[in-house]
Design a protein around this motif. Structure first.
Motif, PDB file in Angstrom:
ATOM      1  N   ASP A  87       0.850  -1.198   0.000  1.00  0.00           N
ATOM      2  CA  ASP A  87       0.000   0.000   0.000  1.00  0.00           C
ATOM      3  C   ASP A  87       0.886   1.248   0.000  1.00  0.00           C
ATOM      4  O   ASP A  87       1.168   1.827   1.043  1.00  0.00           O
ATOM      5  N   ALA A 106      -8.836   7.242   6.769  1.00  0.00           N
ATOM      6  CA  ALA A 106      -9.937   7.043   5.814  1.00  0.00           C
ATOM      7  C   ALA A 106      -9.508   6.166   4.647  1.00  0.00           C
ATOM      8  O   ALA A 106     -10.254   5.302   4.187  1.00  0.00           O
ATOM      9  N   TRP A 107      -8.292   6.385   4.170  1.00  0.00           N
ATOM     10  CA  TRP A 107      -7.753   5.577   3.073  1.00  0.00           C
ATOM     11  C   TRP A 107      -7.568   4.125   3.520  1.00  0.00           C
ATOM     12  O   TRP A 107      -7.959   3.189   2.797  1.00  0.00           O
ATOM     13  N   GLU A 108      -6.950   3.918   4.671  1.00  0.00           N
ATOM     14  CA  GLU A 108      -6.672   2.562   5.141  1.00  0.00           C
ATOM     15  C   GLU A 108      -7.952   1.770   5.366  1.00  0.00           C
ATOM     16  O   GLU A 108      -7.971   0.546   5.200  1.00  0.00           O
ATOM     17  N   TRP A 109      -9.018   2.446   5.762  1.00  0.00           N
ATOM     18  CA  TRP A 109     -10.274   1.759   6.021  1.00  0.00           C
ATOM     19  C   TRP A 109     -10.914   1.247   4.728  1.00  0.00           C
ATOM     20  O   TRP A 109     -11.617   0.235   4.728  1.00  0.00           O
ATOM     21  N   ARG A 110     -10.647   1.944   3.615  1.00  0.00           N
ATOM     22  CA  ARG A 110     -11.285   1.588   2.340  1.00  0.00           C
ATOM     23  C   ARG A 110     -10.441   0.668   1.475  1.00  0.00           C
ATOM     24  O   ARG A 110     -10.986  -0.125   0.708  1.00  0.00           O
ATOM     25  N   VAL A 111      -9.116   0.778   1.559  1.00  0.00           N
ATOM     26  CA  VAL A 111      -8.260   0.068   0.614  1.00  0.00           C
ATOM     27  C   VAL A 111      -8.334  -1.439   0.849  1.00  0.00           C
ATOM     28  O   VAL A 111      -8.549  -1.903   1.980  1.00  0.00           O
ATOM     29  N   ARG A 112      -8.175  -2.207  -0.197  1.00  0.00           N
ATOM     30  CA  ARG A 112      -8.338  -3.656  -0.128  1.00  0.00           C
ATOM     31  C   ARG A 112      -7.210  -4.333   0.659  1.00  0.00           C
ATOM     32  O   ARG A 112      -7.446  -5.265   1.426  1.00  0.00           O
ATOM     33  N   ARG A 145      -9.180  -2.638  11.022  1.00  0.00           N
ATOM     34  CA  ARG A 145     -10.208  -3.483  11.633  1.00  0.00           C
ATOM     35  C   ARG A 145      -9.606  -4.370  12.715  1.00  0.00           C
ATOM     36  O   ARG A 145     -10.223  -4.613  13.754  1.00  0.00           O
TER      37      ARG A 145
END
Length: 476
Positions: free
Chosen positions: A198, A245-251, A258
Protein backbone atom coordinates in the motif's frame (compact mmCIF):
# COMPACT_ATOMS: atom_id res chain seq x y z
CA UNK A 1 20.49 -29.00 9.75
CA UNK A 2 17.97 -26.16 9.91
CA UNK A 3 14.62 -26.96 8.31
CA UNK A 4 12.47 -24.26 6.81
CA UNK A 5 10.69 -22.46 9.65
CA UNK A 6 11.87 -24.84 12.40
CA UNK A 7 15.34 -24.07 13.79
CA UNK A 8 17.46 -26.98 14.98
CA UNK A 9 19.10 -24.76 17.63
CA UNK A 10 16.42 -22.48 19.11
CA UNK A 11 18.72 -21.10 21.82
CA UNK A 12 21.12 -19.86 19.14
CA UNK A 13 18.22 -18.24 17.27
CA UNK A 14 17.09 -16.49 20.45
CA UNK A 15 20.66 -15.39 21.17
CA UNK A 16 21.22 -13.95 17.70
CA UNK A 17 17.91 -12.10 17.59
CA UNK A 18 18.29 -10.74 21.13
CA UNK A 19 21.78 -9.51 20.25
CA UNK A 20 20.19 -7.65 17.34
CA UNK A 21 17.98 -5.93 19.90
CA UNK A 22 21.00 -4.98 21.99
CA UNK A 23 22.60 -3.52 18.87
CA UNK A 24 19.53 -1.32 18.38
CA UNK A 25 20.03 0.19 21.83
CA UNK A 26 23.68 0.84 21.12
CA UNK A 27 22.70 2.68 17.92
CA UNK A 28 20.40 4.95 19.92
CA UNK A 29 22.99 5.83 22.58
CA UNK A 30 25.90 6.08 20.14
CA UNK A 31 26.06 9.88 20.01
CA UNK A 32 24.64 10.76 23.44
CA UNK A 33 27.95 11.04 25.35
CA UNK A 34 29.41 13.34 22.70
CA UNK A 35 26.43 15.65 22.08
CA UNK A 36 27.98 18.51 24.12
CA UNK A 37 31.27 18.16 22.19
CA UNK A 38 29.96 17.71 18.65
CA UNK A 39 29.54 21.47 17.97
CA UNK A 40 33.29 21.89 18.45
CA UNK A 41 34.28 18.63 16.78
CA UNK A 42 32.15 19.25 13.68
CA UNK A 43 32.31 23.06 13.60
CA UNK A 44 28.56 23.51 13.88
CA UNK A 45 25.88 24.80 16.26
CA UNK A 46 24.21 22.98 19.20
CA UNK A 47 20.84 23.29 17.45
CA UNK A 48 22.18 21.46 14.41
CA UNK A 49 23.72 18.74 16.57
CA UNK A 50 20.32 17.87 18.06
CA UNK A 51 19.36 16.53 14.63
CA UNK A 52 21.74 13.62 15.27
CA UNK A 53 19.09 12.38 17.70
CA UNK A 54 15.96 13.71 15.97
CA UNK A 55 16.84 12.22 12.58
CA UNK A 56 17.29 8.76 14.11
CA UNK A 57 13.97 9.00 15.96
CA UNK A 58 11.97 10.10 12.92
CA UNK A 59 13.61 7.55 10.61
CA UNK A 60 12.89 4.75 13.05
CA UNK A 61 9.26 5.76 13.44
CA UNK A 62 8.77 5.71 9.67
CA UNK A 63 10.77 2.52 9.05
CA UNK A 64 9.09 0.36 11.71
CA UNK A 65 5.56 0.17 10.23
CA UNK A 66 6.77 0.13 6.60
CA UNK A 67 9.26 -2.69 7.11
CA UNK A 68 6.72 -4.49 9.29
CA UNK A 69 4.19 -4.63 6.47
CA UNK A 70 6.82 -5.62 3.91
CA UNK A 71 7.95 -8.36 6.29
CA UNK A 72 4.46 -9.85 6.46
CA UNK A 73 4.34 -9.80 2.67
CA UNK A 74 7.81 -10.94 1.62
CA UNK A 75 9.52 -12.49 4.65
CA UNK A 76 10.38 -11.31 8.15
CA UNK A 77 14.01 -12.39 8.18
CA UNK A 78 14.46 -10.74 4.78
CA UNK A 79 13.31 -7.36 6.08
CA UNK A 80 15.41 -7.84 9.20
CA UNK A 81 18.42 -8.21 6.93
CA UNK A 82 17.38 -5.09 5.00
CA UNK A 83 17.21 -3.07 8.22
CA UNK A 84 20.63 -4.28 9.38
CA UNK A 85 22.03 -3.62 5.91
CA UNK A 86 20.92 0.02 6.11
CA UNK A 87 22.42 0.22 9.60
CA UNK A 88 25.73 -1.08 8.23
CA UNK A 89 25.77 1.56 5.49
CA UNK A 90 24.85 4.31 7.93
CA UNK A 91 27.48 3.26 10.45
CA UNK A 92 30.22 3.05 7.83
CA UNK A 93 29.20 6.47 6.49
CA UNK A 94 29.28 7.93 9.99
CA UNK A 95 32.80 6.63 10.56
CA UNK A 96 34.12 8.69 7.63
CA UNK A 97 31.65 11.61 7.74
CA UNK A 98 33.49 14.85 6.85
CA UNK A 99 30.79 17.18 8.21
CA UNK A 100 27.65 17.30 10.32
CA UNK A 101 25.32 17.03 7.30
CA UNK A 102 26.81 13.70 6.29
CA UNK A 103 26.67 12.51 9.89
CA UNK A 104 22.95 13.38 10.06
CA UNK A 105 22.38 11.26 6.93
CA UNK A 106 24.31 8.43 8.59
CA UNK A 107 22.18 8.70 11.73
CA UNK A 108 19.04 8.64 9.59
CA UNK A 109 20.13 5.32 8.08
CA UNK A 110 20.96 4.00 11.55
CA UNK A 111 17.43 4.91 12.62
CA UNK A 112 16.03 1.98 10.63
CA UNK A 113 17.44 -0.20 13.43
CA UNK A 114 14.30 0.60 15.43
CA UNK A 115 12.40 -1.84 13.18
CA UNK A 116 14.67 -4.70 14.27
CA UNK A 117 13.00 -5.56 17.59
CA UNK A 118 9.41 -5.99 16.31
CA UNK A 119 10.70 -7.92 13.30
CA UNK A 120 12.77 -10.17 15.55
CA UNK A 121 9.75 -10.84 17.79
CA UNK A 122 7.69 -11.83 14.74
CA UNK A 123 10.43 -14.17 13.51
CA UNK A 124 10.48 -15.85 16.93
CA UNK A 125 6.76 -16.52 16.87
CA UNK A 126 7.03 -18.21 13.48
CA UNK A 127 10.23 -20.26 13.81
CA UNK A 128 10.65 -21.21 17.47
CA UNK A 129 9.13 -24.26 19.17
CA UNK A 130 6.05 -23.29 21.24
CA UNK A 131 7.83 -23.84 24.57
CA UNK A 132 10.58 -21.35 23.61
CA UNK A 133 8.48 -18.52 22.19
CA UNK A 134 7.59 -16.80 25.48
CA UNK A 135 11.15 -16.69 26.81
CA UNK A 136 12.52 -15.59 23.46
CA UNK A 137 10.03 -12.76 23.04
CA UNK A 138 10.59 -11.63 26.63
CA UNK A 139 14.35 -11.38 26.12
CA UNK A 140 13.94 -9.68 22.74
CA UNK A 141 11.49 -7.14 24.18
CA UNK A 142 13.79 -6.35 27.09
CA UNK A 143 16.90 -6.08 24.93
CA UNK A 144 16.27 -2.37 24.31
CA UNK A 145 16.41 -1.61 28.01
CA UNK A 146 19.36 -3.94 28.61
CA UNK A 147 21.32 -2.36 25.79
CA UNK A 148 20.43 1.13 26.98
CA UNK A 149 21.78 0.33 30.44
CA UNK A 150 25.15 -0.88 29.16
CA UNK A 151 25.33 1.42 26.15
CA UNK A 152 25.85 4.73 27.93
CA UNK A 153 28.85 3.71 30.05
CA UNK A 154 30.35 1.78 27.14
CA UNK A 155 30.02 4.61 24.61
CA UNK A 156 31.08 7.12 27.26
CA UNK A 157 34.24 5.13 27.94
CA UNK A 158 35.08 4.95 24.23
CA UNK A 159 34.31 8.64 23.78
CA UNK A 160 36.70 9.58 26.60
CA UNK A 161 39.60 7.45 25.37
CA UNK A 162 39.34 7.23 21.57
CA UNK A 163 38.04 9.05 18.50
CA UNK A 164 34.27 9.24 18.14
CA UNK A 165 34.67 7.65 14.70
CA UNK A 166 35.52 4.36 16.38
CA UNK A 167 31.96 4.24 17.71
CA UNK A 168 30.52 4.25 14.19
CA UNK A 169 33.17 1.89 12.82
CA UNK A 170 32.48 -0.61 15.61
CA UNK A 171 28.74 -0.36 14.94
CA UNK A 172 29.32 -1.21 11.27
CA UNK A 173 31.40 -4.28 12.19
CA UNK A 174 28.74 -5.41 14.68
CA UNK A 175 25.99 -5.08 12.06
CA UNK A 176 27.98 -7.16 9.55
CA UNK A 177 28.54 -9.88 12.16
CA UNK A 178 24.81 -9.96 12.96
CA UNK A 179 23.89 -10.20 9.27
CA UNK A 180 26.23 -13.18 8.91
CA UNK A 181 24.75 -14.91 11.96
CA UNK A 182 21.20 -14.30 10.75
CA UNK A 183 21.97 -15.85 7.38
CA UNK A 184 23.60 -18.91 8.96
CA UNK A 185 21.46 -19.58 12.01
CA UNK A 186 17.98 -18.05 11.63
CA UNK A 187 15.50 -19.55 9.13
CA UNK A 188 12.91 -17.57 7.23
CA UNK A 189 9.28 -17.68 8.30
CA UNK A 190 6.78 -19.57 6.14
CA UNK A 191 3.90 -17.23 7.11
CA UNK A 192 3.42 -14.57 4.43
CA UNK A 193 0.34 -12.55 3.62
CA UNK A 194 1.30 -11.72 0.03
CA UNK A 195 -0.57 -8.99 -1.82
CA UNK A 196 0.53 -5.57 -3.03
CA UNK A 197 2.22 -2.94 -0.92
CA UNK A 198 0.00 0.00 0.00
CA UNK A 199 2.23 2.79 -1.30
CA UNK A 200 -0.23 5.68 -0.70
CA UNK A 201 -0.81 4.39 2.83
CA UNK A 202 2.94 4.16 3.43
CA UNK A 203 3.59 7.69 2.17
CA UNK A 204 0.65 9.09 4.15
CA UNK A 205 1.73 7.45 7.39
CA UNK A 206 5.33 8.55 6.88
CA UNK A 207 4.28 12.17 6.32
CA UNK A 208 1.98 12.18 9.36
CA UNK A 209 4.64 10.68 11.62
CA UNK A 210 7.31 13.11 10.44
CA UNK A 211 5.04 16.07 11.25
CA UNK A 212 4.05 14.68 14.65
CA UNK A 213 7.53 13.67 15.81
CA UNK A 214 9.17 16.87 14.60
CA UNK A 215 6.62 18.86 16.57
CA UNK A 216 7.15 16.74 19.70
CA UNK A 217 10.94 16.52 19.53
CA UNK A 218 11.65 20.13 18.50
CA UNK A 219 8.78 21.88 20.31
CA UNK A 220 10.92 22.97 23.25
CA UNK A 221 13.57 24.38 20.90
CA UNK A 222 11.27 26.07 18.37
CA UNK A 223 8.58 27.12 20.87
CA UNK A 224 5.42 25.16 21.59
CA UNK A 225 3.19 28.03 20.44
CA UNK A 226 5.26 28.95 17.39
CA UNK A 227 3.48 28.85 14.01
CA UNK A 228 5.83 26.11 12.81
CA UNK A 229 5.14 23.73 15.70
CA UNK A 230 1.40 24.42 15.71
CA UNK A 231 1.37 23.93 11.95
CA UNK A 232 3.14 20.58 12.28
CA UNK A 233 0.63 19.39 14.88
CA UNK A 234 -2.28 20.51 12.69
CA UNK A 235 -0.71 18.90 9.64
CA UNK A 236 -0.22 15.61 11.47
CA UNK A 237 -3.87 15.55 12.56
CA UNK A 238 -5.06 16.20 9.01
CA UNK A 239 -2.72 13.62 7.54
CA UNK A 240 -3.65 10.96 10.11
CA UNK A 241 -7.35 11.57 9.38
CA UNK A 242 -6.84 11.24 5.64
CA UNK A 243 -4.59 8.21 6.11
CA UNK A 244 -7.15 6.48 8.36
CA UNK A 245 -9.94 7.04 5.81
CA UNK A 246 -7.75 5.58 3.07
CA UNK A 247 -6.67 2.56 5.14
CA UNK A 248 -10.27 1.76 6.02
CA UNK A 249 -11.28 1.59 2.34
CA UNK A 250 -8.26 0.07 0.61
CA UNK A 251 -8.34 -3.66 -0.13
CA UNK A 252 -4.80 -4.47 1.16
CA UNK A 253 -4.00 -1.76 3.74
CA UNK A 254 -0.61 -0.99 5.23
CA UNK A 255 -2.24 -1.28 8.68
CA UNK A 256 -5.45 -3.28 9.00
CA UNK A 257 -7.50 -0.87 11.10
CA UNK A 258 -10.21 -3.48 11.63
CA UNK A 259 -7.70 -5.63 13.48
CA UNK A 260 -6.09 -2.65 15.19
CA UNK A 261 -9.51 -1.50 16.44
CA UNK A 262 -10.07 -4.74 18.34
CA UNK A 263 -10.01 -4.03 22.11
CA UNK A 264 -7.10 -6.39 22.80
CA UNK A 265 -4.99 -4.54 20.22
CA UNK A 266 -6.30 -0.97 20.52
CA UNK A 267 -6.13 -0.66 24.30
CA UNK A 268 -2.83 -2.51 24.51
CA UNK A 269 -1.38 0.05 22.11
CA UNK A 270 -2.79 2.88 24.24
CA UNK A 271 -1.22 1.33 27.32
CA UNK A 272 2.05 0.96 25.39
CA UNK A 273 2.27 4.72 24.84
CA UNK A 274 1.85 5.31 28.57
CA UNK A 275 4.26 2.49 29.46
CA UNK A 276 6.90 3.94 27.16
CA UNK A 277 6.48 7.33 28.85
CA UNK A 278 6.76 5.84 32.34
CA UNK A 279 9.78 3.70 31.52
CA UNK A 280 11.79 6.33 29.66
CA UNK A 281 11.71 8.98 32.38
CA UNK A 282 14.06 7.01 34.61
CA UNK A 283 16.42 6.10 31.79
CA UNK A 284 16.54 9.68 30.51
CA UNK A 285 16.69 11.65 33.76
CA UNK A 286 18.53 9.50 36.31
CA UNK A 287 21.85 9.95 34.51
CA UNK A 288 21.36 13.72 34.63
CA UNK A 289 20.62 13.59 38.37
CA UNK A 290 23.70 11.49 39.04
CA UNK A 291 25.92 13.91 37.09
CA UNK A 292 24.43 17.11 38.54
CA UNK A 293 26.64 18.97 41.05
CA UNK A 294 26.00 18.25 44.72
CA UNK A 295 25.38 21.99 45.19
CA UNK A 296 22.01 21.59 43.43
CA UNK A 297 20.73 19.75 46.48
CA UNK A 298 19.84 16.63 44.53
CA UNK A 299 22.88 15.77 42.38
CA UNK A 300 25.81 13.45 43.09
CA UNK A 301 28.52 15.02 40.89
CA UNK A 302 29.45 11.77 39.10
CA UNK A 303 31.22 11.60 35.75
CA UNK A 304 29.40 10.23 32.69
CA UNK A 305 31.16 6.87 32.93
CA UNK A 306 30.61 6.64 36.71
CA UNK A 307 26.93 7.48 36.28
CA UNK A 308 26.63 4.78 33.63
CA UNK A 309 28.31 2.24 35.88
CA UNK A 310 25.91 3.15 38.69
CA UNK A 311 23.06 2.17 36.38
CA UNK A 312 24.47 -1.24 35.41
CA UNK A 313 22.02 -2.94 37.85
CA UNK A 314 19.30 -1.72 35.50
CA UNK A 315 20.63 -3.93 32.72
CA UNK A 316 21.08 -6.83 35.14
CA UNK A 317 17.47 -6.51 36.37
CA UNK A 318 16.08 -6.50 32.84
CA UNK A 319 18.19 -9.52 31.90
CA UNK A 320 17.08 -11.48 34.98
CA UNK A 321 13.39 -10.59 34.89
CA UNK A 322 12.73 -11.06 31.16
CA UNK A 323 12.64 -14.90 31.54
CA UNK A 324 10.68 -14.45 34.78
CA UNK A 325 8.14 -12.51 32.72
CA UNK A 326 7.80 -15.42 30.31
CA UNK A 327 7.16 -17.93 33.11
CA UNK A 328 4.69 -15.62 34.82
CA UNK A 329 2.82 -15.04 31.56
CA UNK A 330 2.53 -18.80 31.00
CA UNK A 331 1.24 -19.33 34.53
CA UNK A 332 -1.03 -16.30 35.02
CA UNK A 333 -1.44 -14.71 31.60
CA UNK A 334 0.32 -11.84 29.86
CA UNK A 335 -2.14 -9.26 31.19
CA UNK A 336 -1.23 -10.11 34.80
CA UNK A 337 2.46 -9.72 33.96
CA UNK A 338 1.87 -6.32 32.38
CA UNK A 339 -0.11 -5.16 35.42
CA UNK A 340 2.64 -6.25 37.80
CA UNK A 341 5.20 -4.45 35.68
CA UNK A 342 3.16 -1.25 35.75
CA UNK A 343 2.83 -1.42 39.54
CA UNK A 344 6.62 -1.61 39.79
CA UNK A 345 7.01 1.24 37.30
CA UNK A 346 4.76 3.36 39.51
CA UNK A 347 6.68 2.44 42.67
CA UNK A 348 10.09 3.14 41.15
CA UNK A 349 9.10 6.49 39.67
CA UNK A 350 7.29 7.54 42.85
CA UNK A 351 10.43 6.79 44.86
CA UNK A 352 12.54 8.79 42.40
CA UNK A 353 10.14 11.72 42.66
CA UNK A 354 11.23 12.14 46.29
CA UNK A 355 14.81 12.73 45.00
CA UNK A 356 16.54 10.54 47.61
CA UNK A 357 19.95 11.82 48.71
CA UNK A 358 21.45 8.35 49.01
CA UNK A 359 23.09 6.84 45.92
CA UNK A 360 22.07 3.26 46.87
CA UNK A 361 18.45 4.43 47.18
CA UNK A 362 18.58 6.00 43.71
CA UNK A 363 20.09 2.82 42.29
CA UNK A 364 17.45 0.74 44.04
CA UNK A 365 14.54 2.85 42.77
CA UNK A 366 15.92 2.78 39.24
CA UNK A 367 16.33 -0.99 39.43
CA UNK A 368 12.69 -1.34 40.51
CA UNK A 369 11.68 0.78 37.51
CA UNK A 370 13.79 -1.40 35.22
CA UNK A 371 12.22 -4.56 36.62
CA UNK A 372 8.77 -3.16 35.93
CA UNK A 373 9.79 -2.20 32.40
CA UNK A 374 11.17 -5.70 31.80
CA UNK A 375 7.95 -7.36 32.91
CA UNK A 376 5.63 -5.01 31.00
CA UNK A 377 7.68 -4.76 27.81
CA UNK A 378 8.19 -8.52 27.68
CA UNK A 379 4.49 -9.35 28.01
CA UNK A 380 2.90 -6.66 25.82
CA UNK A 381 3.88 -8.37 22.51
CA UNK A 382 2.28 -11.60 23.74
CA UNK A 383 -1.08 -9.82 24.06
CA UNK A 384 -0.69 -8.31 20.60
CA UNK A 385 0.31 -11.56 18.89
CA UNK A 386 -2.47 -13.52 20.55
CA UNK A 387 -4.97 -11.12 18.98
CA UNK A 388 -3.81 -10.95 15.33
CA UNK A 389 -3.57 -13.50 12.51
CA UNK A 390 -0.11 -15.06 11.91
CA UNK A 391 0.17 -13.24 8.58
CA UNK A 392 0.01 -9.84 10.29
CA UNK A 393 2.28 -10.27 13.29
CA UNK A 394 5.15 -8.20 11.91
CA UNK A 395 2.99 -5.18 11.06
CA UNK A 396 1.07 -5.46 14.36
CA UNK A 397 4.28 -5.66 16.39
CA UNK A 398 5.80 -2.79 14.43
CA UNK A 399 2.74 -0.65 15.12
CA UNK A 400 3.00 -1.51 18.82
CA UNK A 401 6.71 -0.61 18.79
CA UNK A 402 5.72 2.70 17.20
CA UNK A 403 3.26 3.33 20.05
CA UNK A 404 6.00 2.76 22.62
CA UNK A 405 8.23 5.08 20.63
CA UNK A 406 5.57 7.79 20.74
CA UNK A 407 5.52 7.34 24.51
CA UNK A 408 9.28 7.77 24.84
CA UNK A 409 9.22 10.76 22.46
CA UNK A 410 6.47 12.40 24.49
CA UNK A 411 8.48 11.76 27.64
CA UNK A 412 11.50 13.48 26.07
CA UNK A 413 9.34 16.48 25.20
CA UNK A 414 7.93 16.71 28.74
CA UNK A 415 11.43 16.41 30.22
CA UNK A 416 12.71 19.18 27.94
CA UNK A 417 9.77 21.47 28.75
CA UNK A 418 9.96 21.01 32.53
CA UNK A 419 13.75 21.22 32.59
CA UNK A 420 13.59 24.55 30.76
CA UNK A 421 10.70 25.96 32.81
CA UNK A 422 11.90 25.02 36.33
CA UNK A 423 15.56 25.97 36.76
CA UNK A 424 18.10 26.93 39.38
CA UNK A 425 21.51 28.63 39.24
CA UNK A 426 24.60 26.85 40.55
CA UNK A 427 28.05 28.47 40.22
CA UNK A 428 26.79 30.62 37.38
CA UNK A 429 25.26 27.68 35.47
CA UNK A 430 21.53 27.29 34.81
CA UNK A 431 20.39 23.76 35.68
CA UNK A 432 17.01 22.05 36.13
CA UNK A 433 15.69 22.53 39.66
CA UNK A 434 14.72 19.81 42.09
CA UNK A 435 11.09 20.65 41.36
CA UNK A 436 11.60 19.88 37.68
CA UNK A 437 12.82 16.36 38.37
CA UNK A 438 10.11 15.76 40.97
CA UNK A 439 7.47 16.78 38.41
CA UNK A 440 9.03 14.55 35.73
CA UNK A 441 9.05 11.44 37.92
CA UNK A 442 5.56 12.22 39.24
CA UNK A 443 4.27 12.41 35.65
CA UNK A 444 5.95 9.06 34.89
CA UNK A 445 4.34 7.49 37.98
CA UNK A 446 0.96 8.88 36.91
CA UNK A 447 1.39 7.43 33.40
CA UNK A 448 1.99 3.99 34.94
CA UNK A 449 -1.22 4.29 36.98
CA UNK A 450 -3.31 5.25 33.93
CA UNK A 451 -1.74 2.46 31.87
CA UNK A 452 -2.57 -0.06 34.60
CA UNK A 453 -6.20 1.13 34.67
CA UNK A 454 -6.42 0.80 30.88
CA UNK A 455 -5.04 -2.75 30.95
CA UNK A 456 -7.16 -3.76 33.95
CA UNK A 457 -10.44 -2.41 32.59
CA UNK A 458 -10.18 -2.53 28.81
CA UNK A 459 -7.84 -5.44 27.94
CA UNK A 460 -9.65 -8.74 28.42
CA UNK A 461 -8.11 -11.83 29.96
CA UNK A 462 -8.46 -13.62 26.64
CA UNK A 463 -7.62 -12.09 23.31
CA UNK A 464 -9.96 -12.22 20.35
CA UNK A 465 -10.12 -15.41 18.32
CA UNK A 466 -7.53 -15.12 15.56
CA UNK A 467 -9.53 -17.23 13.15
CA UNK A 468 -12.50 -14.86 13.48
CA UNK A 469 -10.20 -11.92 12.81
CA UNK A 470 -8.87 -13.61 9.69
CA UNK A 471 -12.40 -14.35 8.44
CA UNK A 472 -13.42 -10.72 8.98
CA UNK A 473 -10.32 -9.49 7.17
CA UNK A 474 -11.01 -11.71 4.16
CA UNK A 475 -14.70 -10.76 4.10
CA UNK A 476 -13.81 -7.06 4.20
Amino acid sequence: MVTWGVPARPLLVIGVLATCGLAVSLMQTLVVPLLPRYPELLHTTPATVTWLVTATLVAGAVAAPLLGRLADMYGKRRMLLVALGLVTIGSALGAVAPDVGTLIVARTLQGTSLAVVPLGISVMRDVLPPDRIGAGIALMSSSLGIGGAIGLPLTGLVAQNASWRWLFGSAAVLAVVLITLLLRLVPESVHRSGGRFDLPGGLGLAAALVCLLLAISKGAEWGWTSPLVLGLFAGSLALFAAWGAWEWRVRAPLVDLRVSARPAVLWTNVASVLTGFSMFAGFLVTTQVLQAPAATGYGFGLSLVAAGLALLPVGAAMTIFSPVSARLSRARGARTTVLLGLVLLFAGNAAQAALPHSLPLVMGATTVTATGAALAYSAIPLIIMDAVPPGETASANSLNALMRMLGTSSCSAVVAALSAALVTRVDGHVLPSAGAYTAIFAAAAGAAVVAALVVRVAVGKRSADVEVLEEERVAA
